[in-house]
Design a protein around this motif. Structure first.
Motif, PDB file in Angstrom:
ATOM      1  N   VAL A 147     -36.196 -57.678 -39.517  1.00 17.70           N
ATOM      2  CA  VAL A 147     -35.180 -56.482 -39.143  1.00 17.70           C
ATOM      3  C   VAL A 147     -33.623 -57.027 -39.483  1.00 17.70           C
ATOM      4  N   SER A 148     -33.718 -58.328 -39.585  1.00 17.11           N
ATOM      5  CA  SER A 148     -32.437 -59.079 -40.089  1.00 17.11           C
ATOM      6  C   SER A 148     -32.047 -58.770 -41.597  1.00 17.11           C
ATOM      7  N   GLU A 149     -33.059 -58.358 -42.312  1.00 19.01           N
ATOM      8  CA  GLU A 149     -32.934 -58.070 -43.684  1.00 19.01           C
ATOM      9  C   GLU A 149     -32.477 -56.649 -43.982  1.00 19.01           C
ATOM     10  N   ALA A 150     -32.706 -55.636 -42.876  1.00 21.46           N
ATOM     11  CA  ALA A 150     -32.298 -54.405 -43.182  1.00 21.46           C
ATOM     12  C   ALA A 150     -30.845 -54.265 -43.481  1.00 21.46           C
ATOM     13  N   ILE A 151     -30.512 -53.214 -44.056  1.00 26.37           N
ATOM     14  CA  ILE A 151     -28.993 -52.595 -44.360  1.00 26.37           C
ATOM     15  C   ILE A 151     -28.473 -52.325 -43.105  1.00 26.37           C
ATOM     16  N   TYR A 152     -29.231 -51.513 -42.305  1.00 22.82           N
ATOM     17  CA  TYR A 152     -28.559 -50.847 -41.322  1.00 22.82           C
ATOM     18  C   TYR A 152     -29.674 -50.709 -40.135  1.00 22.82           C
ATOM     19  N   VAL A 153     -29.351 -51.011 -39.079  1.00 21.44           N
ATOM     20  CA  VAL A 153     -30.434 -50.868 -37.815  1.00 21.44           C
ATOM     21  C   VAL A 153     -29.898 -50.179 -36.595  1.00 21.44           C
ATOM     22  N   GLU A 154     -31.117 -49.491 -35.964  1.00 18.28           N
ATOM     23  CA  GLU A 154     -30.687 -48.741 -34.654  1.00 18.28           C
ATOM     24  C   GLU A 154     -30.271 -49.729 -33.795  1.00 18.28           C
ATOM     25  N   GLU A 155     -29.092 -49.193 -33.224  1.00 15.58           N
ATOM     26  CA  GLU A 155     -28.464 -49.972 -31.824  1.00 15.58           C
ATOM     27  C   GLU A 155     -29.677 -49.889 -30.836  1.00 15.58           C
ATOM     28  N   GLN A 156     -29.797 -51.068 -30.060  1.00 22.47           N
ATOM     29  CA  GLN A 156     -30.757 -51.137 -29.201  1.00 22.47           C
ATOM     30  C   GLN A 156     -30.456 -50.272 -27.807  1.00 22.47           C
ATOM     31  N   SER A 157     -29.021 -49.903 -27.842  1.00 20.09           N
ATOM     32  CA  SER A 157     -28.574 -49.114 -26.573  1.00 20.09           C
ATOM     33  C   SER A 157     -28.798 -47.542 -27.161  1.00 20.09           C
ATOM     34  N   SER A 158     -29.176 -47.455 -28.425  1.00 17.53           N
ATOM     35  CA  SER A 158     -29.152 -45.844 -28.678  1.00 17.53           C
ATOM     36  C   SER A 158     -30.277 -45.080 -28.282  1.00 17.53           C
ATOM     37  N   GLU A 159     -30.102 -43.628 -28.154  1.00 19.15           N
ATOM     38  CA  GLU A 159     -31.040 -42.689 -27.614  1.00 19.15           C
ATOM     39  C   GLU A 159     -32.359 -43.029 -28.369  1.00 19.15           C
ATOM     40  N   ALA A 160     -32.383 -43.338 -29.483  1.00 18.86           N
ATOM     41  CA  ALA A 160     -33.611 -43.700 -30.175  1.00 18.86           C
ATOM     42  C   ALA A 160     -34.542 -44.736 -29.709  1.00 18.86           C
ATOM     43  N   ALA A 161     -33.753 -46.127 -29.636  1.00 18.68           N
ATOM     44  CA  ALA A 161     -34.453 -47.212 -28.945  1.00 18.68           C
ATOM     45  C   ALA A 161     -35.022 -46.861 -27.517  1.00 18.68           C
ATOM     46  N   GLN A 162     -34.336 -45.954 -26.698  1.00 17.29           N
ATOM     47  CA  GLN A 162     -34.859 -45.570 -25.340  1.00 17.29           C
ATOM     48  C   GLN A 162     -36.172 -44.639 -25.415  1.00 17.29           C
ATOM     49  N   THR A 163     -36.141 -43.937 -26.646  1.00 15.58           N
ATOM     50  CA  THR A 163     -37.105 -42.748 -26.689  1.00 15.58           C
ATOM     51  C   THR A 163     -38.324 -43.276 -27.349  1.00 15.58           C
ATOM     52  N   TYR A 164     -38.227 -44.085 -28.496  1.00 23.30           N
ATOM     53  CA  TYR A 164     -39.357 -44.539 -29.226  1.00 23.30           C
ATOM     54  C   TYR A 164     -39.998 -45.673 -28.793  1.00 23.30           C
ATOM     55  N   ALA A 165     -40.020 -46.206 -27.761  1.00 20.07           N
ATOM     56  CA  ALA A 165     -41.062 -47.235 -27.322  1.00 20.07           C
ATOM     57  C   ALA A 165     -42.273 -47.071 -27.734  1.00 20.07           C
ATOM     58  N   ASN A 166     -43.220 -48.021 -27.974  1.00 19.54           N
ATOM     59  CA  ASN A 166     -44.452 -48.024 -28.558  1.00 19.54           C
ATOM     60  C   ASN A 166     -45.165 -48.117 -27.113  1.00 19.54           C
ATOM     61  N   ILE A 167     -46.132 -47.517 -27.026  1.00 15.68           N
ATOM     62  CA  ILE A 167     -47.094 -47.142 -25.779  1.00 15.68           C
ATOM     63  C   ILE A 167     -48.354 -47.318 -25.937  1.00 15.68           C
ATOM     64  N   LEU A 168     -49.154 -47.612 -24.847  1.00 21.56           N
ATOM     65  CA  LEU A 168     -50.613 -47.912 -24.817  1.00 21.56           C
ATOM     66  C   LEU A 168     -51.034 -46.546 -24.221  1.00 21.56           C
ATOM     67  N   CYS A 169     -52.026 -46.016 -24.999  1.00 25.80           N
ATOM     68  CA  CYS A 169     -52.518 -44.577 -24.966  1.00 25.80           C
ATOM     69  C   CYS A 169     -53.988 -44.312 -24.659  1.00 25.80           C
ATOM     70  N   VAL A 170     -54.344 -43.418 -23.987  1.00 27.60           N
ATOM     71  CA  VAL A 170     -55.738 -43.173 -23.375  1.00 27.60           C
ATOM     72  C   VAL A 170     -55.866 -41.679 -23.473  1.00 27.60           C
ATOM     73  N   LYS A 171     -57.282 -41.304 -23.365  1.00 31.14           N
ATOM     74  CA  LYS A 171     -57.515 -39.837 -23.382  1.00 31.14           C
ATOM     75  C   LYS A 171     -57.363 -39.436 -21.771  1.00 31.14           C
ATOM     76  N   ALA A 172     -56.574 -38.179 -21.811  1.00 26.12           N
ATOM     77  CA  ALA A 172     -56.235 -37.700 -20.403  1.00 26.12           C
ATOM     78  C   ALA A 172     -57.369 -37.902 -19.337  1.00 26.12           C
ATOM     79  N   GLY A 173     -57.166 -38.427 -18.137  1.00 28.94           N
ATOM     80  CA  GLY A 173     -58.145 -38.705 -17.333  1.00 28.94           C
ATOM     81  C   GLY A 173     -58.778 -39.975 -17.198  1.00 28.94           C
ATOM     82  N   ASN A 174     -58.313 -40.811 -18.051  1.00 25.01           N
ATOM     83  CA  ASN A 174     -58.610 -42.317 -18.069  1.00 25.01           C
ATOM     84  C   ASN A 174     -57.388 -43.053 -17.732  1.00 25.01           C
TER      85      ASN A 174
END
Length: 294
Positions: free
Chosen positions: A233-260
């Protein structure tokens, strides 16, 4: 004729022998039944006891960093009585289908906006168990090493709805384009209202973008695909701010089928992935390309 046997006298003896034979046979059959039933019960209970000792938990994941993070908790899950088995996938579609169809019990590769859109488009019913980490989205060099763009330059963005919107918002934050007011996290290239560099937005499948850098000026890439291609990420030309809406919205999640989502194995896996051990691994391994979420 003393040597002749009196048949009449043998009749009671014959009846007695027949009676005793039937009695012995009955006892033998009863004993055999008990033995068979006992053995049958023992054989039937063995797999159940074994299953109670070790529960297999299958998870579909992207290779980097998701499968790598899951590898850190295999022993922790084993200590809790689970056999954690990770199946790696290179795309963003199959991992959800495997969960929906019951081929895997969970997946770990996506963020909530992508999941919501996938459920809507595919008719699946997959839910989040919890947030694990965030991968900053970046603009990476293609044929251009900076954002000094020229008319006709091409910029690659993911072609799925949520990640394209994320890319466009990032390009707006970097001053490359301007979006229609209120476009937000549902933006498409039709929402571009100002394009001072007259760039061309090229929509590609996310996994293809790292292989297309020779044909575009710059590219917006998901963190996992950037890492798989050897970028930091340090090599990127431009990076999302950690305080941005995207940073708060696009967290990676553990998922299961509904009911589990309330199953103990799902809770245990979530807790393992959110442990200090995993957070330390993230901090020491990915150089800010992956950021753990409390």
């Amino acid at each position: 004729m003393d040597h002749l046997i009196n048949v009449t006298n043998l009749e009671p003896l014959k009846r007695r022998i027949i009676f005793m034979s039937k009695k012995i046979l009955g006892v033998a059959l009863a004993l055999l039944t008990v033995v068979v039933v006992a053995c049958g019960n023992k054989q039937a209970s063995a797999p159940a006891n074994k299953a109670a000792e070790v529960k297999v938990v299958t998870v579909a994941a992207s290779p980097v960093p998701h499968a790598e993070l899951l590898a850190q908790v295999v022993d922790d899950m084993k200590a809790l009585g689970y056999d954690l088995q990770v199946r790696e996938f290179a795309d963003y579609v199959v991992p959800n289908l495997t969960v929906d169809q019951g081929e895997t019990m969970a997946n770990f590769f996506q963020h909530t906006p992508y999941l919501d859109d996938f459920n809507k488009e595919r008719g699946t019913n997959i839910v989040s168990v919890g947030k694990i980490h965030y991968e900053p989205f970046g603009i990476y060099a293609g044929t251009k090493k900076n954002l000094e763009l020229a008319s006709g330059d091409k910029i690659a963005v993911p072609n799925d709805v949520t990640n394209e919107a994320r890319s466009l918002n990032l390009l707006e934050a970097a001053g490359v384009i301007k979006l229609k007011e209120g476009a937000g996290l549902t933006a498409t290239k039709l929402d571009i209202v100002e394009n001072p560099y007259n760039v061309e937005i090229v929509e590609l499948e996310s996994a293809q973008i790292p292989r297309s850098l020779d044909s575009v000026a710059v590219a917006c890439m998901n963190g996992n695909y950037a890492m798989e291609a050897g970028f930091k990420v340090s090599e990127a030309i431009y990076v999302e701010e950690q305080s941005s809406e995207a940073a708060q919205t696009y967290a990676n999640i553990l998922c299961v089928k509904a009911g589990n989502e309330n199953e103990q194995w799902a809770k245990d896996l979530l807790n393992c992935l959110k442990s200090k051990k995993v957070k330390d691994y993230i901090k020491n391994t990915y150089n800010q390309s992956v950021i753990a979420i409390d």
